[in-house]
Design an enzyme around this catalytic site. Structure first.
Site, PDB file in Angstrom:
ATOM      1  N   LEU A  81       0.860  -1.186   0.000  1.00  0.00           N
ATOM      2  CA  LEU A  81       0.000   0.000   0.000  1.00  0.00           C
ATOM      3  C   LEU A  81       0.892   1.230   0.000  1.00  0.00           C
ATOM      4  CD1 LEU A  81      -2.983  -0.426   2.510  1.00  0.00           C
ATOM      5  CD2 LEU A  81      -3.110  -0.134   0.040  1.00  0.00           C
ATOM      6  N   ASP A  82       0.617   2.180  -0.886  1.00  0.00           N
ATOM      7  CA  ASP A  82       1.387   3.415  -0.927  1.00  0.00           C
ATOM      8  C   ASP A  82       1.226   4.184   0.389  1.00  0.00           C
ATOM      9  OD1 ASP A  82       2.138   2.905  -3.548  1.00  0.00           O
ATOM     10  OD2 ASP A  82       0.446   4.013  -4.392  1.00  0.00           O
ATOM     11  N   PRO A  83       2.215   5.024   0.753  1.00  0.00           N
ATOM     12  CA  PRO A  83       2.085   5.822   1.984  1.00  0.00           C
ATOM     13  C   PRO A  83       0.811   6.666   2.026  1.00  0.00           C
ATOM     14  CG  PRO A  83       4.348   5.875   1.218  1.00  0.00           C
ATOM     15  CD  PRO A  83       3.552   5.172   0.142  1.00  0.00           C
TER      16      PRO A  83
END
Length: 323
Positions: A48-50
């Site tokens: 998951l991206d930040p």
């Protein structure tokens, strides 16, 4: 002759279904959970991206052997597309590269949805973990290189509008492995002639796990550093007989076998479990036992013993798990 170093951490196994907050990277989240559980090893199923929040399944110990099965599971996201701007990263992080004053109506957006349902061709974002000639696309993009990423097939089971208002649309999507929601926002914006990017993204499910399995970093912190009644300090982990007490945090672990809900499961006795753990095949018994299966798992007393293939009524282990 060099001596093999002692493994660091506990031999703890299972899944932690983390509700990852915005701003935390997936690698940082895994490191945090690994440290809290003092686990020997850890990994995650699906980055998951930040800037995204939500479900990040984290495997500890033997559960890391089941990561591929969770990675292949269907995923559900809720995301907001902000219309009028396309950005370099296809989300809020990057600079604006294209803009338009046009704002699509709900009817226009809804008419586009069938085009993005089923098996579709999708080009991953420039800022993605896709490898190009051995290098990550995002590293090349950050260096200013023009990255040519070939389109690939992805599967989108459904794509629904939750709410629509001027300037943005909230969607819910159920999709397969490798789908980039950021690419979806970019492509829909181009098709609508107004451009678009992700302004909010949350993953709510990764099969077979659901929102009921969520645990937050704050909950794990509180459990790990919970105090026994007689302790006066609140800044050290609780202890039992002078040793760290992990009972509270371990209660959040989901058994490793839960990740294999997609596989046929064969219940076996203790003797058969011992044979499998030694790498030996066993005869699969029982009226309803499968005769053939490319992938199956064997359990004893509800615990995962092995993953393997069933051929002509024989279970042949490929991966074995501790008792």
């Amino acid at each position: 002759m060099a001596r093999r170093g002692k493994k660091k951490g506990r031999s703890v196994s299972g899944w932690v279904i983390l509700d990852k907050p915005v701003g935390m990277g997936s690698t940082d989240a895994v490191s945090k959970v690994k440290w809290l559980f003092q686990a020997e090893k850890a990994g995650h199923a699906g980055t998951l991206d930040p800037l995204a929040s939500g479900m990040l399944p984290i495997a500890l110990g033997d559960a890391t052997k089941t990561v591929p099965y969770v990675q292949d599971g269907a995923k559900i996201y809720r995301f907001i597309v902000a219309w009028g701007e396309e950005r370099a990263t296809d989300d809020l992080e990057g600079p604006v590269t294209k803009s338009s004053e046009k704002q699509p109506s709900e009817a226009e957006v809804r008419a586009l949805l069938p085009q993005y349902t089923g098996i579709v061709m999708q080009t991953p974002p420039q800022f993605s973990a896709i490898k190009i000639a051995g290098e990550r696309a995002y590293d090349l993009a950050r260096d200013g290189a023009a990255v040519e990423i070939p389109p690939r097939e992805v599967e989108i089971g459904r794509l629904d509008i939750v709410t629509h208002k001027e300037g943005q649309t909230l969607f819910e999507i159920e999709c397969g492995k490798g789908t980039y929601v950021r690419s979806l926002a970019r492509d829909m914006g181009r098709d609508l002639g107004c451009f678009g990017h992700i302004s909010e993204l949350r993953r709510t499910e990764v099969y077979p796990f659901t929102g009921e399995d969520f645990v937050t970093v704050a909950e794990l912190d509180a459990a790990r550093f919970a105090q026994v009644a007689e302790q006066a300090s609140t800044d050290t982990p609780s202890e039992v007989d002078g040793k760290p007490d992990f009972s509270a945090i371990d209660s959040f672990l989901i058994d490793t076998v839960a990740a294999l809900d997609c596989l046929p499961q064969v219940a076996i006795n203790d003797d058969a479990a011992t044979r499998l753990r030694l790498g030996n095949p066993i005869i699969v018994r029982g009226r309803d036992a499968p005769v053939e299966a490319e992938d199956a798992c064997a359990t004893s007393r509800g615990k995962l013993v092995a993953i393997g293939a069933i051929e002509q009524g024989m279970f042949k282990p490929r991966r074995v798990f501790g008792g």
